[in-house]
Design a protein around this motif. Structure first.
Motif, PDB file in Angstrom:
ATOM      1  N   LEU A 135       0.805  -1.224   0.000  1.00 11.56           N
ATOM      2  CA  LEU A 135       0.000   0.000   0.000  1.00 11.56           C
ATOM      3  C   LEU A 135       0.835   1.269   0.000  1.00 11.56           C
ATOM      4  O   LEU A 135       0.303   2.370  -0.177  1.00 11.56           O
ATOM      5  N   ASP A 136       2.146   1.152   0.160  1.00  7.96           N
ATOM      6  CA  ASP A 136       3.016   2.330   0.190  1.00  7.96           C
ATOM      7  C   ASP A 136       3.049   3.073  -1.146  1.00  7.96           C
ATOM      8  O   ASP A 136       3.470   4.239  -1.200  1.00  7.96           O
ATOM      9  N   PHE A 137       2.602   2.414  -2.208  1.00 10.68           N
ATOM     10  CA  PHE A 137       2.586   3.100  -3.508  1.00 10.68           C
ATOM     11  C   PHE A 137       1.522   4.192  -3.538  1.00 10.68           C
ATOM     12  O   PHE A 137       1.548   5.085  -4.393  1.00 10.68           O
ATOM     13  N   ILE A 138       0.576   4.135  -2.598  1.00  6.23           N
ATOM     14  CA  ILE A 138      -0.468   5.156  -2.511  1.00  6.23           C
ATOM     15  C   ILE A 138       0.101   6.375  -1.786  1.00  6.23           C
ATOM     16  O   ILE A 138       0.581   6.276  -0.663  1.00  6.23           O
ATOM     17  N   GLU A 139       0.068   7.512  -2.434  1.00  6.74           N
ATOM     18  CA  GLU A 139       0.694   8.723  -1.899  1.00  6.74           C
ATOM     19  C   GLU A 139      -0.135   9.372  -0.788  1.00  6.74           C
ATOM     20  O   GLU A 139       0.416   9.967   0.128  1.00  6.74           O
ATOM     21  N   ASN A 140      -1.462   9.238  -0.877  1.00  8.32           N
ATOM     22  CA  ASN A 140      -2.350   9.895   0.080  1.00  8.32           C
ATOM     23  C   ASN A 140      -2.531   9.016   1.319  1.00  8.32           C
ATOM     24  O   ASN A 140      -3.114   7.932   1.251  1.00  8.32           O
ATOM     25  N   ASP A 141      -2.033   9.481   2.461  1.00  5.89           N
ATOM     26  CA  ASP A 141      -2.137   8.702   3.705  1.00  5.89           C
ATOM     27  C   ASP A 141      -3.586   8.503   4.135  1.00  5.89           C
ATOM     28  O   ASP A 141      -3.942   7.457   4.690  1.00  5.89           O
ATOM     29  N   SER A 142      -4.439   9.493   3.905  1.00  5.35           N
ATOM     30  CA  SER A 142      -5.851   9.370   4.265  1.00  5.35           C
ATOM     31  C   SER A 142      -6.516   8.251   3.478  1.00  5.35           C
ATOM     32  O   SER A 142      -7.342   7.502   4.019  1.00  5.35           O
ATOM     33  N   LEU A 143      -6.132   8.113   2.211  1.00  5.25           N
ATOM     34  CA  LEU A 143      -6.669   7.037   1.380  1.00  5.25           C
ATOM     35  C   LEU A 143      -6.248   5.680   1.919  1.00  5.25           C
ATOM     36  O   LEU A 143      -7.062   4.756   2.016  1.00  5.25           O
ATOM     37  N   LYS A 144      -4.999   5.560   2.309  1.00  8.45           N
ATOM     38  CA  LYS A 144      -4.509   4.287   2.870  1.00  8.45           C
ATOM     39  C   LYS A 144      -5.285   3.930   4.131  1.00  8.45           C
ATOM     40  O   LYS A 144      -5.687   2.771   4.311  1.00  8.45           O
ATOM     41  N   GLN A 145      -5.483   4.912   5.005  1.00  9.46           N
ATOM     42  CA  GLN A 145      -6.185   4.655   6.261  1.00  9.46           C
ATOM     43  C   GLN A 145      -7.636   4.258   6.030  1.00  9.46           C
ATOM     44  O   GLN A 145      -8.175   3.372   6.704  1.00  9.46           O
ATOM     45  N   GLU A 146      -8.268   4.903   5.051  1.00  4.08           N
ATOM     46  CA  GLU A 146      -9.661   4.563   4.741  1.00  4.08           C
ATOM     47  C   GLU A 146      -9.767   3.146   4.165  1.00  4.08           C
ATOM     48  O   GLU A 146     -10.712   2.417   4.478  1.00  4.08           O
ATOM     49  N   LEU A 147      -8.819   2.760   3.344  1.00  4.21           N
ATOM     50  CA  LEU A 147      -8.813   1.400   2.789  1.00  4.21           C
ATOM     51  C   LEU A 147      -8.661   0.365   3.908  1.00  4.21           C
ATOM     52  O   LEU A 147      -9.380  -0.647   3.935  1.00  4.21           O
ATOM     53  N   ILE A 148      -7.724   0.621   4.818  1.00  4.27           N
ATOM     54  CA  ILE A 148      -7.495  -0.309   5.929  1.00  4.27           C
ATOM     55  C   ILE A 148      -8.740  -0.398   6.808  1.00  4.27           C
ATOM     56  O   ILE A 148      -9.145  -1.495   7.217  1.00  4.27           O
ATOM     57  N   TRP A 149      -9.377   0.738   7.069  1.00  3.12           N
ATOM     58  CA  TRP A 149     -10.585   0.725   7.895  1.00  3.12           C
ATOM     59  C   TRP A 149     -11.698  -0.065   7.218  1.00  3.12           C
ATOM     60  O   TRP A 149     -12.349  -0.910   7.850  1.00  3.12           O
ATOM     61  N   THR A 150     -11.924   0.189   5.939  1.00  5.46           N
ATOM     62  CA  THR A 150     -13.023  -0.447   5.216  1.00  5.46           C
ATOM     63  C   THR A 150     -12.855  -1.953   5.106  1.00  5.46           C
ATOM     64  O   THR A 150     -13.797  -2.717   5.333  1.00  5.46           O
ATOM     65  N   TYR A 151     -11.634  -2.377   4.766  1.00  6.75           N
ATOM     66  CA  TYR A 151     -11.430  -3.789   4.448  1.00  6.75           C
ATOM     67  C   TYR A 151     -10.895  -4.633   5.609  1.00  6.75           C
ATOM     68  O   TYR A 151     -10.831  -5.855   5.495  1.00  6.75           O
ATOM     69  N   GLU A 152     -10.540  -3.986   6.710  1.00  7.95           N
ATOM     70  CA  GLU A 152     -10.018  -4.763   7.833  1.00  7.95           C
ATOM     71  C   GLU A 152     -10.775  -4.464   9.131  1.00  7.95           C
ATOM     72  O   GLU A 152     -11.456  -5.331   9.672  1.00  7.95           O
ATOM     73  N   ARG A 153     -10.700  -3.253   9.621  1.00 13.16           N
ATOM     74  CA  ARG A 153     -11.337  -2.944  10.908  1.00 13.16           C
ATOM     75  C   ARG A 153     -12.851  -3.069  10.836  1.00 13.16           C
ATOM     76  O   ARG A 153     -13.483  -3.671  11.708  1.00 13.16           O
ATOM     77  N   ASN A 154     -13.453  -2.489   9.815  1.00 11.49           N
ATOM     78  CA  ASN A 154     -14.905  -2.534   9.676  1.00 11.49           C
ATOM     79  C   ASN A 154     -15.398  -3.967   9.507  1.00 11.49           C
ATOM     80  O   ASN A 154     -16.425  -4.350  10.071  1.00 11.49           O
ATOM     81  N   VAL A 155     -14.675  -4.764   8.745  1.00 11.23           N
ATOM     82  CA  VAL A 155     -15.062  -6.161   8.543  1.00 11.23           C
ATOM     83  C   VAL A 155     -15.036  -6.915   9.867  1.00 11.23           C
ATOM     84  O   VAL A 155     -15.933  -7.714  10.162  1.00 11.23           O
ATOM     85  N   ARG A 156     -14.017  -6.654  10.689  1.00 10.51           N
ATOM     86  CA  ARG A 156     -13.919  -7.334  11.989  1.00 10.51           C
ATOM     87  C   ARG A 156     -15.099  -6.967  12.896  1.00 10.51           C
ATOM     88  O   ARG A 156     -15.666  -7.821  13.575  1.00 10.51           O
ATOM     89  N   VAL A 157     -15.467  -5.687  12.908  1.00  4.42           N
ATOM     90  CA  VAL A 157     -16.588  -5.233  13.746  1.00  4.42           C
ATOM     91  C   VAL A 157     -17.882  -5.906  13.310  1.00  4.42           C
ATOM     92  O   VAL A 157     -18.643  -6.432  14.137  1.00  4.42           O
ATOM     93  N   GLN A 158     -18.137  -5.910  12.007  1.00  2.00           N
ATOM     94  CA  GLN A 158     -19.394  -6.479  11.526  1.00  2.00           C
ATOM     95  C   GLN A 158     -19.403  -8.004  11.642  1.00  2.00           C
ATOM     96  O   GLN A 158     -20.463  -8.611  11.839  1.00  2.00           O
ATOM     97  N   ASP A 159     -18.243  -8.630  11.539  1.00  2.00           N
ATOM     98  CA  ASP A 159     -18.170 -10.073  11.786  1.00  2.00           C
ATOM     99  C   ASP A 159     -18.522 -10.382  13.239  1.00  2.00           C
ATOM    100  O   ASP A 159     -19.164 -11.394  13.537  1.00  2.00           O
ATOM    101  N   ASP A 160     -18.088  -9.498  14.141  1.00  2.00           N
ATOM    102  CA  ASP A 160     -18.391  -9.690  15.557  1.00  2.00           C
ATOM    103  C   ASP A 160     -19.893  -9.553  15.813  1.00  2.00           C
ATOM    104  O   ASP A 160     -20.483 -10.348  16.562  1.00  2.00           O
ATOM    105  N   ILE A 161     -20.518  -8.573  15.178  1.00  2.00           N
ATOM    106  CA  ILE A 161     -21.971  -8.404  15.296  1.00  2.00           C
ATOM    107  C   ILE A 161     -22.676  -9.635  14.746  1.00  2.00           C
ATOM    108  O   ILE A 161     -23.630 -10.164  15.346  1.00  2.00           O
ATOM    109  N   ASN A 162     -22.219 -10.098  13.601  1.00  2.00           N
ATOM    110  CA  ASN A 162     -22.820 -11.265  12.969  1.00  2.00           C
ATOM    111  C   ASN A 162     -22.699 -12.505  13.850  1.00  2.00           C
ATOM    112  O   ASN A 162     -23.630 -13.297  13.979  1.00  2.00           O
TER     113      ASN A 162
END
Length: 263
Positions: free
Chosen positions: A132-159
């Protein structure tokens, strides 16, 4: 060209002009070095161009995937809101002592319609594997990590918690209170994405046809009424996280547009 330079070298040697020959030799070496540097520069430029093209492809795949996920997320939210509406119709029918009618069967079946949020993560996994270091925008990297990792973990826990509740409370209650549970397959997309705790409920939850054994007894069944109220609470919590996810996905799209435009 080679013969031309050879003749110059031979003439300088035969004329015993060693100093000029030495200068010529140095010049020829420098010429070769410059040629090699130019060749390397062109090769590096071509390689950089290939890398940039591949990175742009990764970003475009992410963009396309998230656009589709946004639309799918909206549908999931609508389905869960529909379950809340059905729960409210049932509660209102009980509170107002409305006589049984067949239209309630839809709401009994729709009551436990649960749609979990799933993201297609192939594009993200490709990007992550590449780095992911090829992405220049740090905010974009953080949003990708949140969407595909942290958010998935939270919703898996709810499920996971909803699975336990449905297995231990909902399904046994349905067995006792309803004399017809018809599983028919019209929810194939949901089925192939992920199965939840009870296989049939996961695959066909949107098409279960529920007919109560005794509607009067059902109205007075506190356990069933608590299940209905719990369904509202659990769906509202799921929707809250889905709406947060939707909001951040839309933000992610804007960041991706900027990143793609910069390339």
């Amino acid at each position: 060209m080679i013969n031309f330079f050879r003749k110059i070298r031979q003439r300088l040697l035969t004329e015993n002009k060693f100093s000029k020959y030495l200068l010529y030799a140095i010049g020829e070496i420098l010429l070769v070095v410059v040629g090699i540097l130019i060749a390397l520069s062109i090769n590096n430029w071509n390689e950089d161009k290939k890398v940039m093209k591949y990175e742009l492809k990764i970003l475009q795949e992410l963009y396309s995937t998230i656009i589709n996920d946004i639309e799918f997320q909206k549908i999931q939210i609508e389905e869960n809101e529909s379950a809340i509406s059905s729960a409210e119709v049932i509660i209102n029918s009980f509170n107002e002592s409305i006589p049984y009618k067949e239209s309630l069967n839809f709401h009994f079946k729709n009551l436990f319609n649960r749609k979990i949020s799933l993201v297609a993560d192939n594009a993200y996994q490709n990007a992550k594997q590449y780095g992911l270091d090829f992405i220049e925008n740090d905010s974009l990297k953080q949003e990708l990590i949140w969407t595909y990792e942290r958010n998935v973990r939270v919703q898996d826990d709810i499920n996971e918690r909803d699975n336990l509740y449905e297995n231990n409370v909902t399904i046994p209650a349905f067995t006792e209170l309803f004399n017809r549970v018809d599983f028919s397959d019209d929810n194939s997309r949901y089925k192939i994405l992920r199965s939840i705790s009870h296989e049939k409920l996961a695959r066909h939850s949107s098409s279960i046809n529920m007919i109560p054994i005794d509607y009067i007894a059902l109205k007075n069944n506190n356990k069933f009424k608590n299940i209905v109220k719990s369904t509202i609470s659990r769906r509202e919590k799921l929707i809250m996280y889905q709406e947060i996810s939707l909001l951040r996905m839309n933000r992610l799209i804007k960041l991706l547009e900027l990143e793609i435009a910069s390339r």
